[in-house]
Enzyme design. Structure first.
Site: not given
Length: 297
Positions: A147, A171, A243, A246, A269, A278
């Protein structure tokens, strides 16, 4: 309301391990509600009713906020009022019957391989210390899929060029190791040996990518402007943000047979369902190829 918001932010910071950007989003959403309620003469959270909340969400929709933004506001406010309930500030949750809408599934926008190559080459048209840094940043972004907040905050001691990996803090302050390819390694070595010392001008910094003005990390806003400027000068007119690179990283890996679990780990994730989007991108690509190429399509 402000004092309760301050207490909530302290709670999130100390107990939830959320990222700074997530906490800022919570704060903005709750401040927006507080301003709306203030115009209705309501300052006590205990006085907030379900009709008040419904009126606030109608207000957001009239402002043309996207369904995704409205859904984020619902999450923020639900967390806030649950916190107030546990703290005995309120006795009833005004969002107890508010249902968070499921956001529509939108396929992530990606760049083609040719567009990625043109974007990565664009900084080399310049011959400055900043251009060398920018090329290295773009290479690392595409090579790792991190990110933008992780890229600009990457510390010097968290990249291992000899063994080819970066350690990034994602995160929820979750640490992960992501491989970095030869092309990115070469550009980072060039930047470290030539450009970075000149940008620092004898100053010290813990960050890998620095600016000459502050000898510290680049802001997210500046990096966004930088990538848009390079895309425009490279003749890439489609929508582009950090992004998007990414998304392109993940999609191009999947196209070449990478395992979905491996992509999940590299992207950081927590849920595989987030990564599965994806697969839909790849299915749509194959469908377009079939429609274009098959004689009976």
């Amino acid at each position: 309301m402000d004092e309760h918001l301050d207490s909530f932010i302290v709670y999130l910071t100390m107990n939830r391990g959320l990222s700074k950007n997530t906490i800022e989003s919570y704060s903005r959403d709750i401040s927006s509600l507080a301003a709306f309620l203030d115009k209705r003469g309501i300052s006590d959270p205990a006085a907030v009713s379900e009709p008040d909340i419904a009126a606030f969400f109608d207000h957001l929709r009239k402002k043309k906020l996207s369904p995704r933004s409205v859904a984020r506001n619902i999450v923020s406010l639900k967390q806030f009022f649950r916190f107030l309930l546990t703290e005995n500030v309120i006795t009833e949750d005004p969002l107890r019957n508010t249902v968070s809408p499921k956001p529509a599934k939108t396929l992530p926008h990606t760049l083609s391989l040719d567009e990625v190559e043109r974007l990565l080459r664009e900084p080399e048209k310049g011959n400055s210390n900043e251009a060398l840094r920018d090329r290295a940043m773009l290479e690392v972004l595409y090579a790792t899929g991190v990110r933008v907040s992780e890229l600009i905050s990457l510390e010097l001691n968290r990249i291992n060029l000899d063994h080819g990996y970066v350690i990034t803090l994602g995160k929820g302050s979750k640490e992960r190791i992501v491989p970095i390819g030869d092309a990115a390694i070469r550009k980072v070595r060039d930047y470290l040996s030539d450009s970075r010392p000149k940008l620092l001008r004898g100053r010290n910094s813990e960050y890998l990518f620095v600016t000459s003005r502050t000898a510290s990390k680049m802001s997210r806003q500046r990096f966004w402007r930088m990538i848009k400027d390079y895309a425009l000068s490279a003749g890439i007119h489609s929508h582009i943000t950090p992004h998007v690179l990414r998304h392109s990283f993940a999609t191009h890996l999947l196209e070449r047979g990478a395992d979905l679990r491996a992509i999940q780990a590299m992207l950081g994730h927590s849920d595989i369902s987030t990564t599965q989007i994806y697969t839909y991108v790849e299915k749509e690509r194959l469908k377009r190829i079939h429609e274009k190429s098959h004689p009976r399509a």
